[in-house]
Write an enzyme that holds these catalytic residues in place. Sequence first.
Site, PDB file in Angstrom:
ATOM      1  N   CYS A  67       0.843  -1.209   0.000  1.00  0.00           N
ATOM      2  CA  CYS A  67       0.000   0.000   0.000  1.00  0.00           C
ATOM      3  C   CYS A  67       0.871   1.249   0.000  1.00  0.00           C
ATOM      4  O   CYS A  67       1.563   1.534   0.975  1.00  0.00           O
ATOM      5  CB  CYS A  67      -0.919  -0.068   1.217  1.00  0.00           C
ATOM      6  SG  CYS A  67      -1.613   1.500   1.766  1.00  0.00           S
ATOM      7  N   CYS A  70       0.240   3.864   2.707  1.00  0.00           N
ATOM      8  CA  CYS A  70       0.715   3.333   4.001  1.00  0.00           C
ATOM      9  C   CYS A  70       2.217   3.554   4.139  1.00  0.00           C
ATOM     10  O   CYS A  70       2.699   3.957   5.197  1.00  0.00           O
ATOM     11  CB  CYS A  70       0.445   1.835   4.120  1.00  0.00           C
ATOM     12  SG  CYS A  70      -1.285   1.381   3.996  1.00  0.00           S
TER      13      CYS A  70
END
Length: 142
Positions: A67, A70
Amino acid sequence: MTIQIECPHCHAQNRLDPARINDAPNCGACHAPLLTGAPLAATKDSLPQLLKHSKLPVVIDFWAPWCGPCQQFGPTFAAAAKDMAGKMLFVKVDTEAEPEMGQQFRVRSIPTLLVIEGNAELERVSGAMSAGQFKAWLMQFI
Ligand SMILES: [Zn+2]
């Protein structure tokens, strides 16, 4: 019952009595603080124990290695963990390695940030925040 905690500094596995979670335990291998100054990687075994025993509010970053947002938010989370050591416990959950936990906490998108105190969820936010936004968000819990 002990929990297994990976040292954020040398990555050695430590066994820890969860009742000592707020006592600033040190790593058995490198003697650096296990829980202060760096987020703690939690597993499905250690997280319930951390939540049960922490007297500090726990902020959890649900993330995954694939991600992008993230990854970008990671350093912000780590910097806050350093700034606010002793005020909150900073925990990261890798939802790819620990998919059950994402389901258990009904995490539908990542990153999702969750604040839990005394086993009660206080608040959650989905999506990365700037360092300033994140700090302001955290201040309401301490
Ligand atoms: Zn260590």
